[in-house]
Design an enzyme around this catalytic site. Structure first.
Site, PDB file in Angstrom:
ATOM      1  N   HIS A  55      11.804  16.557 -12.070  1.00 55.93           N
ATOM      2  CA  HIS A  55      10.544  17.300 -11.983  1.00 55.93           C
ATOM      3  C   HIS A  55      10.109  17.782 -13.368  1.00 55.93           C
ATOM      4  O   HIS A  55       8.934  17.668 -13.735  1.00 55.93           O
ATOM      5  CB  HIS A  55      10.715  18.477 -11.018  1.00 55.93           C
ATOM      6  CG  HIS A  55       9.470  19.245 -10.763  1.00 55.93           C
ATOM      7  ND1 HIS A  55       9.257  20.502 -11.283  1.00 55.93           N
ATOM      8  CD2 HIS A  55       8.361  18.941 -10.038  1.00 55.93           C
ATOM      9  CE1 HIS A  55       8.075  20.936 -10.875  1.00 55.93           C
ATOM     10  NE2 HIS A  55       7.514  20.013 -10.121  1.00 55.93           N
ATOM     11  N   ASP A  97       5.119  17.514  -7.983  1.00 56.76           N
ATOM     12  CA  ASP A  97       5.595  18.502  -7.012  1.00 56.76           C
ATOM     13  C   ASP A  97       5.955  17.846  -5.676  1.00 56.76           C
ATOM     14  O   ASP A  97       6.959  18.195  -5.049  1.00 56.76           O
ATOM     15  CB  ASP A  97       4.546  19.590  -6.797  1.00 56.76           C
ATOM     16  CG  ASP A  97       4.387  20.512  -7.994  1.00 56.76           C
ATOM     17  OD1 ASP A  97       5.120  20.361  -8.989  1.00 56.76           O
ATOM     18  OD2 ASP A  97       3.507  21.396  -7.935  1.00 56.76           O
TER      19      ASP A  97
END
EC number: 3.1.1.4
Length: 130
Positions: A55, A97
């Site tokens: 991420h 996300d």
């Protein structure tokens, strides 16, 4: 991620994580391992921590906006998160996300409480490359 001075995207990220998990809280990922939380260094401690590493790398590739501050549009269709909107930067942040939320869900079995509130000072190994 930092809870002090929380901006829009952190709340959106939390909602996406919570949407992909049952009875599992976004807050369990704050300060988890070497990469879940603000910054990151060393080698991810497990598959859950690797989700945060990936991420972070995804956010680093986003150009044209600040991923931690922007608000993007998304919806749920047949149980799946779908990123929307016309702005390529906002869509990229949403995709980062979305992928992380799915990664957390797929790796819930690797979550180890010993890495909760883990000190970044214990992440001394050479950092992985994105």
């Amino acid at each position: 991620m930092c809870l002090i001075g929380v901006e829009g995207n952190l709340f959106q990220f939390a909602r996406l994580i919570d949407a992909k998990q049952e009875a599992f809280s976004f807050f369990k990922y704050i300060s988890y391992g070497c990469y879940c939380g603000w910054g990151g260094q060393g080698t991810p401690k497990d598959a859950t921590d690797r989700c945060c590493f990936v991420h972070d790398c995804c956010y680093a590739r986003v150009k044209g906006c600040n991923p931690k501050l922007v608000e993007y549009s998304y919806s749920y269709r047949t149980g799946k998160i779908v990123c929307g909107g016309d702005d390529p930067c906002l869509r990229a942040v949403c995709e980062c996300d979305r992928v992380a939320a799915i990664c957390f869900r797929e790796n819930m079995n690797t979550y180890d409480k010993k890495y909760m509130l883990y000190s970044i000072f214990d992440c001394k190994e050479e950092s992985d490359q994105c």
